[in-house]
Design a protein around this motif. Sequence first.
Motif, PDB file in Angstrom:
ATOM      1  N   GLU A 268       0.811  -1.216   0.000  1.00  9.48           N
ATOM      2  CA  GLU A 268       0.000   0.000   0.000  1.00  9.48           C
ATOM      3  C   GLU A 268       0.846   1.270   0.000  1.00  9.48           C
ATOM      4  N   ASN A 269       2.162   1.105   0.088  1.00  6.07           N
ATOM      5  CA  ASN A 269       3.061   2.268   0.067  1.00  6.07           C
ATOM      6  C   ASN A 269       4.444   1.785  -0.345  1.00  6.07           C
ATOM      7  N   HIS A 270       4.701   1.792  -1.643  1.00  7.11           N
ATOM      8  CA  HIS A 270       5.949   1.174  -2.118  1.00  7.11           C
ATOM      9  C   HIS A 270       6.563   1.945  -3.295  1.00  7.11           C
ATOM     10  N   GLU A 271       6.747   3.207  -3.144  1.00  8.34           N
ATOM     11  CA  GLU A 271       7.403   3.981  -4.196  1.00  8.34           C
ATOM     12  C   GLU A 271       8.833   3.481  -4.361  1.00  8.34           C
ATOM     13  N   VAL A 272       9.173   3.066  -5.567  1.00  9.33           N
ATOM     14  CA  VAL A 272      10.467   2.435  -5.815  1.00  9.33           C
ATOM     15  C   VAL A 272      11.499   3.501  -6.197  1.00  9.33           C
ATOM     16  N   PRO A 273      12.609   3.596  -5.472  1.00 14.85           N
ATOM     17  CA  PRO A 273      13.650   4.559  -5.847  1.00 14.85           C
ATOM     18  C   PRO A 273      14.171   4.279  -7.257  1.00 14.85           C
ATOM     19  N   GLU A 274      14.312   5.312  -8.051  1.00 12.73           N
ATOM     20  CA  GLU A 274      14.798   5.134  -9.416  1.00 12.73           C
ATOM     21  C   GLU A 274      16.192   4.515  -9.433  1.00 12.73           C
ATOM     22  N   SER A 275      16.955   4.720  -8.375  1.00  6.02           N
ATOM     23  CA  SER A 275      18.319   4.186  -8.308  1.00  6.02           C
ATOM     24  C   SER A 275      18.344   2.659  -8.279  1.00  6.02           C
ATOM     25  N   TYR A 276      17.207   2.023  -7.975  1.00  3.90           N
ATOM     26  CA  TYR A 276      17.171   0.560  -7.958  1.00  3.90           C
ATOM     27  C   TYR A 276      17.295  -0.026  -9.361  1.00  3.90           C
ATOM     28  N   TYR A 277      16.856   0.744 -10.361  1.00  4.42           N
ATOM     29  CA  TYR A 277      16.850   0.225 -11.725  1.00  4.42           C
ATOM     30  C   TYR A 277      18.207   0.446 -12.396  1.00  4.42           C
ATOM     31  N   ARG A 278      18.562  -0.484 -13.261  1.00  7.14           N
ATOM     32  CA  ARG A 278      19.825  -0.368 -13.986  1.00  7.14           C
ATOM     33  C   ARG A 278      19.600  -0.428 -15.488  1.00  7.14           C
ATOM     34  N   TRP A 279      18.945  -1.475 -15.980  1.00  8.60           N
ATOM     35  CA  TRP A 279      18.737  -1.625 -17.418  1.00  8.60           C
ATOM     36  C   TRP A 279      17.770  -0.583 -17.962  1.00  8.60           C
ATOM     37  N   SER A 280      16.741  -0.263 -17.207  1.00 13.66           N
ATOM     38  CA  SER A 280      15.711   0.652 -17.704  1.00 13.66           C
ATOM     39  C   SER A 280      15.855   2.059 -17.134  1.00 13.66           C
ATOM     40  N   ALA A 281      16.994   2.363 -16.535  1.00 16.43           N
ATOM     41  CA  ALA A 281      17.238   3.721 -16.043  1.00 16.43           C
ATOM     42  C   ALA A 281      17.735   4.555 -17.214  1.00 16.43           C
ATOM     43  N   THR A 282      16.896   5.459 -17.702  1.00 19.07           N
ATOM     44  CA  THR A 282      17.254   6.238 -18.888  1.00 19.07           C
ATOM     45  C   THR A 282      16.987   7.722 -18.663  1.00 19.07           C
ATOM     46  N   PRO A 283      17.950   8.569 -18.951  1.00 18.86           N
ATOM     47  CA  PRO A 283      17.760  10.018 -18.774  1.00 18.86           C
ATOM     48  C   PRO A 283      17.074  10.650 -19.977  1.00 18.86           C
ATOM     49  N   GLY A 284      15.757  10.660 -19.985  1.00 20.62           N
ATOM     50  CA  GLY A 284      15.050  11.306 -21.088  1.00 20.62           C
ATOM     51  C   GLY A 284      14.692  10.352 -22.200  1.00 20.62           C
ATOM     52  N   SER A 285      14.021  10.869 -23.218  1.00 21.03           N
ATOM     53  CA  SER A 285      13.503  10.055 -24.309  1.00 21.03           C
ATOM     54  C   SER A 285      14.548   9.836 -25.387  1.00 21.03           C
ATOM     55  N   LEU A 286      14.553   8.625 -25.957  1.00 14.87           N
ATOM     56  CA  LEU A 286      15.447   8.308 -27.067  1.00 14.87           C
ATOM     57  C   LEU A 286      14.748   8.420 -28.417  1.00 14.87           C
ATOM     58  N   GLY A 287      13.466   8.810 -28.419  1.00 12.23           N
ATOM     59  CA  GLY A 287      12.718   8.792 -29.664  1.00 12.23           C
ATOM     60  C   GLY A 287      12.325   7.370 -30.014  1.00 12.23           C
ATOM     61  N   THR A 288      12.023   7.115 -31.277  1.00 13.03           N
ATOM     62  CA  THR A 288      11.616   5.777 -31.705  1.00 13.03           C
ATOM     63  C   THR A 288      12.811   5.014 -32.266  1.00 13.03           C
ATOM     64  N   GLN A 289      12.730   3.693 -32.162  1.00 15.21           N
ATOM     65  CA  GLN A 289      13.784   2.821 -32.662  1.00 15.21           C
ATOM     66  C   GLN A 289      13.165   1.520 -33.115  1.00 15.21           C
ATOM     67  N   ASP A 290      13.458   1.090 -34.335  1.00 16.86           N
ATOM     68  CA  ASP A 290      12.994  -0.204 -34.817  1.00 16.86           C
ATOM     69  C   ASP A 290      13.998  -1.282 -34.435  1.00 16.86           C
ATOM     70  N   LEU A 291      13.465  -2.435 -34.037  1.00 18.55           N
ATOM     71  CA  LEU A 291      14.325  -3.543 -33.622  1.00 18.55           C
ATOM     72  C   LEU A 291      13.635  -4.842 -34.020  1.00 18.55           C
ATOM     73  N   GLU A 292      14.389  -5.754 -34.611  1.00 18.12           N
ATOM     74  CA  GLU A 292      13.828  -7.009 -35.110  1.00 18.12           C
ATOM     75  C   GLU A 292      14.495  -8.199 -34.421  1.00 18.12           C
ATOM     76  N   VAL A 293      13.679  -9.157 -33.992  1.00 14.85           N
ATOM     77  CA  VAL A 293      14.173 -10.373 -33.358  1.00 14.85           C
ATOM     78  C   VAL A 293      13.772 -11.563 -34.223  1.00 14.85           C
ATOM     79  N   THR A 294      14.729 -12.457 -34.468  1.00 12.25           N
ATOM     80  CA  THR A 294      14.500 -13.642 -35.285  1.00 12.25           C
ATOM     81  C   THR A 294      14.539 -14.890 -34.415  1.00 12.25           C
ATOM     82  N   TYR A 295      13.593 -15.812 -34.689  1.00  9.83           N
ATOM     83  CA  TYR A 295      13.498 -17.075 -33.952  1.00  9.83           C
ATOM     84  C   TYR A 295      13.666 -18.246 -34.909  1.00  9.83           C
ATOM     85  N   ARG A 296      14.273 -19.294 -34.386  1.00 11.78           N
ATOM     86  CA  ARG A 296      14.358 -20.542 -35.127  1.00 11.78           C
ATOM     87  C   ARG A 296      13.966 -21.669 -34.175  1.00 11.78           C
TER      88      ARG A 296
END
Length: 409
Positions: free
Chosen positions: A210-238
């Motif tokens: 009921e009260n769990h604001e997560v400090p931004e410092s906990y994140y590493r992979w998704s910690a981003t300073p601002g917007s990167l705009g759009t990016q296309d990315l393709e993943v292939t499976y076999r």
Amino acid sequence: MKTSRRGIRSFHDITRSDVDVRRPIVTLFSGGLDSTYLLHRLVQAGATEVHALGVDVGGDEQPEQIRRIADQLGVRLHLVDGRAAFVEEFVKPAIAAHGVYLDTHPVSSSLSRPLIARTAVQVARDLDAQMILHTANRSQNTLRRLNGALEQLGFQGYFGTPYDLDPVGREMKIKELRAIGLDEMSERSASGDSNLWCREFESGSLDDPENHEVPESYYRWSATPGSLGTQDLEVTYRAGTPVAVDGRELPLMDIIELLNRTVGAHGLGRHTGLEHLADGIKVLEVREMPAAWLLLASRRHLETAVLDAEALREKIHVEQIWVREALEGRWFGGLRAACQAFVTELVAPITGTVRWRLAGSRTSTVSIVAADPKYVRSREDWELAAIREELSHLGGAVHDGNGNRSGQW
């Protein structure tokens, strides 16, 4: 959990009369507060041959800090690189089985615990150790996952966690460790668990749903300073396994590491939610898993493109049985293996590519291309062809969509 003569559930169990603390003891060691305090207590109890085992599954642990703690406590350290085994033997099967807990988040520690337990058993047998200890407590599902794996692997010595029946308060642990010069333990405000597939946080400042604001410092992979705009990315499976990103073939481990950075940079792959304990109580957990999110979503798109609806429905049912067995510490059991065989057979034809347009909350697919699809690329053409085939048996006329007719009744 049932109590047995081999079960370690309290610090008293470690020093009881039938336990020889002078024989080798293997402890699972991450360098965190709980595992460091356990080493301290073992040394205090007179254990003379303590072996601290760290298994690298691509997490946040810092080897230098782990070595320093082990040296200061006078215990022998074993660092094992388990990343390749983790990806090939645990993450890859989880991708095929769509290992997602109740359609909310990818399972993670359920994948690393069996590997860690297996490594501990191997080390213990090499050392002729009589005991394997870990530091999970009863508010962590890790307790039954590690104990379950150690049981299924047939370890004949003592095993378990002294925190099960004998919890020690956070402040007490910090105070005792500070007294022997380990001051940095006071900096831990939450418990963390991490690997290549996911980073998790719980307890401490994140106890209360009921009260769990997560400090931004906990994140590493998704910690981003601002917007990167759009990016296309393709993943292939076999055959249901990711093999390439943007047309470049890579080992699965490299694909996961690349996508954690690339997808995470757009703020994607975070989850906050509840998970059940053995008695049905729910606890809050916070996760960060950009690669897992995108890879599982992409493969599901391709599955939907290739599999019959009934096959997909049954696969989704079996997936949750697979997830339950992994969650409950039965990775090495027959039912999980049977589920794995079923999903492996079904994903064999899953080959193709999925292209995403990464744009924060507006992220979406822009192309799904399957090698053997069941989808149609033009609804009108498909409708006309289907009608033409049906009416051809009756000699009827077919409209081409522009008011023209061919054939006669």
